[in-house]
Design a protein around this motif. Structure first.
Motif, short mmCIF file in Angstrom:
data_model
loop_
_atom_site.label_atom_id
_atom_site.label_comp_id
_atom_site.label_asym_id
_atom_site.label_seq_id
_atom_site.Cartn_x
_atom_site.Cartn_y
_atom_site.Cartn_z
N GLU A 108 0.87 -1.18 0.00
CA GLU A 108 0.00 0.00 0.00
C GLU A 108 0.89 1.22 0.00
O GLU A 108 1.64 1.46 0.95
N PHE A 109 0.82 1.98 -1.07
CA PHE A 109 1.72 3.12 -1.24
C PHE A 109 1.42 4.23 -0.25
O PHE A 109 0.27 4.62 -0.05
N SER A 110 2.47 4.74 0.37
CA SER A 110 2.41 5.94 1.20
C SER A 110 3.84 6.48 1.28
O SER A 110 4.80 5.76 0.98
N ASP A 111 3.98 7.72 1.67
CA ASP A 111 5.31 8.30 1.76
C ASP A 111 6.13 7.57 2.81
O ASP A 111 5.65 7.28 3.91
N SER A 112 7.34 7.23 2.45
CA SER A 112 8.31 6.53 3.32
C SER A 112 7.84 5.15 3.76
O SER A 112 8.30 4.64 4.78
N CYS A 113 6.96 4.53 3.00
CA CYS A 113 6.51 3.18 3.35
C CYS A 113 7.62 2.16 3.14
O CYS A 113 7.58 1.07 3.70
N GLY A 114 8.63 2.51 2.33
CA GLY A 114 9.76 1.61 2.10
C GLY A 114 10.67 1.45 3.29
O GLY A 114 11.56 0.61 3.30
#
Length: 174
Positions: A108-114
């Motif tokens: 699920e894409f979100s900022d800084s999810c990596g």
């Protein structure tokens, strides 16, 4: 009448030479394409190894200045094919020197999810995923290749036919 025919043949000499060289050039291109296709199928394993190695080297250019196209390509591939890295998501650990992946690897894409735990990332390897997709669409690629070969063979046939007609006309008029 004979003089006009000779003048016509004189002007056609230029055209028939071009037809001959067009035929030769088209034949060389066709033979080169056929040779490359044969070599591709003969050395598929080596091509796989080289491609994976080069793709892993290319990961180090991800997000660097001047490599926007490469960055966008990796982001699109990882998002659309739901995969991460070349072999797996650990390929990115070498790039970042940390336990993280690009945000395009996230379920699920979100900022800084990596930066989160591996349980939130795609697990599938991108190289194998894209390879399977290409193999599933091999029929379309094969049909395109055969149509291209057919057009080239028709071009060879018509060029040689026209060349032979010009030579025949030269013998009748001379």
């Amino acid at each position: 009448m004979a003089r006009g025919c000779l003048q016509g043949v004189k002007y056609l000499m230029f055209a028939f030479n071009l037809l001959f060289w067009f035929f030769v050039l088209l034949l060389l291109v066709f033979l080169l394409e056929a040779s490359l296709a044969i070599l591709f199928f003969a050395y598929t394993d080596k091509i796989d190894r080289y491609a994976q190695r080069d793709l892993k080297k290319g990961l180090h250019l991800y997000g660097t200045p001047g490599n926007v196209g490469l960055t966008n390509a990796w982001s699109i591939i990882q998002t659309d094919f739901r995969c991460c890295g070349v072999s797996n998501y650990t390929d990115w650990f070498e790039v970042y020197n940390a336990t993280r992946v690009p945000d395009s690897c996230c379920l699920e894409f979100s900022d800084s999810c990596g930066l989160h735990a591996p349980g939130t990332w795609w697990k599938a390897p991108c190289y194998e995923t894209v390879k399977v997709w290409l193999q599933e669409n091999l029929l379309a690629v094969g049909v395109f290749g055969l149509c291209t070969a057919l057009v080239q063979i028709l071009g060879l046939t018509f060029a040689m036919t026209m060349y032979c007609q010009v030579v025949k006309a030269d013998t009748y008029c001379a």
